[in-house]
Design an enzyme around this catalytic site. Structure first.
Site, PDB file in Angstrom:
ATOM      1  N   GLU A   1      58.936  98.013  39.695  1.00  0.00           N
ATOM      2  CA  GLU A   1      59.060  97.841  41.138  1.00  0.00           C
ATOM      3  C   GLU A   1      59.547  96.433  41.495  1.00  0.00           C
ATOM      4  OE1 GLU A   1      55.196 100.313  40.586  1.00  0.00           O
ATOM      5  OE2 GLU A   1      56.457  98.958  39.413  1.00  0.00           O
TER       6      GLU A   1
ATOM      7  N   CYS B   1      51.751  95.295  42.215  1.00  0.00           N
ATOM      8  CA  CYS B   1      53.030  95.708  42.795  1.00  0.00           C
ATOM      9  C   CYS B   1      52.877  96.138  44.255  1.00  0.00           C
ATOM     10  CB  CYS B   1      53.632  96.845  41.974  1.00  0.00           C
ATOM     11  SG  CYS B   1      54.181  96.330  40.333  1.00  0.00           S
TER      12      CYS B   1
END
Length: 376
Positions: A49, A81
């Site tokens: 990500e 994340c």
């Protein structure tokens, strides 16, 4: 365009390179255009990500993130994340599956939704679970996911009565085996395979894409220290771990270390390396996936102890015959067919004449016979 399929393709690039982290792929889409993408980098580096968000930059604001695994919400070697996704202004997240890690397991989704991010789970979930299967076992049991691989003739032989085994399967099948090695943390064989075939146990048909760990770890299970230091496994790129029994002499252990190998002394049972103890020790080393390539005694013992998770067998259209010709799985085995190890989620494919059959060992059928009654 199938953006989740693209994310899955990216995730596969990380397999075998990022343990103990999961192999994840991510794609960021804004106004029907991919503005960022990435996959998990080696431990301590960016998650998928984060790679995608950095590539997208300001274009991530108002965009949709397609990701193969629920974004993490905890601090490990890197920050969570979820915080980066929220800060980037992403408004929608589509994750293929929930993270099986108990410290995440839906909490990442909850954190994103609390911040106003729309979250959808399940797109291409089956494919995502297959990519994450080794991570899923390791993160919940702290032991590696074991795949048993073998190639046999149509009459079930892995070698002739003289021991010759090159080559039963065809070129395409052998290339696929190199891919299996490429996506595994470690390759495991028993000492008899080294003595008989003197294999290199290296990846020779796949690119590593610039990631670290050019070769998977090679694990030799050798209860008595019979592996010669002249064997090819000691003289090709990559690391070797010798799993030896407690009675292996100090001189043999020293010889293996001088040959560049790590020596792991494992408890023995009936004179043989205790495989459950070995798996625990390998899990402590953060090895999440093992490709067990033989020989028949090692595979038989792995099955007898209920340690095999997945089976990949190649059947070649040749007949070898011979009462003394070897079969792929020895060990104790079962007494009745009804107690045989049964595979689930079975798949077949052709490999230029060979037939590949793969499947997962049923969790009850993989138990030793002495324990099956307790599972009922």
């Amino acid at each position: 365009m199938d953006y989740m399929a693209q994310a899955l393709s990216l995730a596969r690039l990380a397999l075998g390179h990022v343990s103990p982290n999961p192999a994840v792929g991510a794609v960021i889409v804004r106004d029907g255009k991919v503005v960022g993408q990435g996959y998990t980098q080696p431990p301590g580096s960016a998650h998928a990500e984060i790679v995608a968000i950095k590539e997208a930059g300001d274009l991530a604001r108002g965009a949709t993130l397609f990701v193969t695994l629920e974004p993490c919400c905890h601090y490990g070697r890197t920050p969570p994340c979820t915080g980066a996704i929220i800060a980037a202004g992403i408004t929608e997240v589509r994750a293929a599956m929930i993270d099986p890690n108990p410290v995440v397991a839906g909490q990442g989704q909850a954190e994103l939704e609390k911040a106003g991010v729309r979250v959808f789970i399940g797109e291409h979930g089956e494919e995502a679970r297959e990519i994450a299967e080794a991570y899923g076992k390791y993160i919940t049991t702290k032991t590696p996911f074991v795949t048993a691989k073998f190639a046999v003739s149509l009459d079930g032989k892995i070698a002739t009565r003289t021991g010759d085994s090159k080559w039963i399967s065809g070129d395409e099948s052998r290339r696929y085996v190199h891919y299996l090695r490429y996506t595994s943390d470690a390759i495991m064989v028993g000492v008899n395979t080294v003595l008989t075939d003197d294999p290199q146990l290296t990846v020779r048909c796949c690119s590593r894409g610039g990631l670290i760990h050019e070769q998977p770890l090679r694990i030799i299970v050798d209860s008595e220290g019979r592996t010669p230091t002249a064997a090819k496994v000691f003289h090709v790129p990559g690391n070797v771990l010798m799993a030896v029994g407690v009675k292996t002499s100090p001189a043999r252990r020293r010889a293996y270390r001088e040959a560049g190998a790590e020596v792991l002394v494992v408890p023995t049972r009936r004179g043989q390396v205790d495989l459950p103890s070995l798996m625990q020790a390998l899990g402590e080393r953060q090895i999440t996936s093992i490709l067990a390539e033989g020989g028949s005694r090692l595979l038989g013992s792995l099955f007898d102890h209920g340690l095999v998770d997945k089976v990949i067998g190649f059947i070649a259209p040749v007949i070898i015959g011979g009462r003394l010709a070897r079969t792929p799985v020895a060990g104790k085995g079962v007494e009745k067919v009804i107690d045989s190890i049964k595979l689930e989620r079975v798949r077949t494919r052709t490999c230029n004449g060979d037939v590949m059959i793969s499947g997962y060992v049923g969790k009850e059928t993989c138990l030793p016979a002495s324990l099956k009654s307790l599972a009922k």
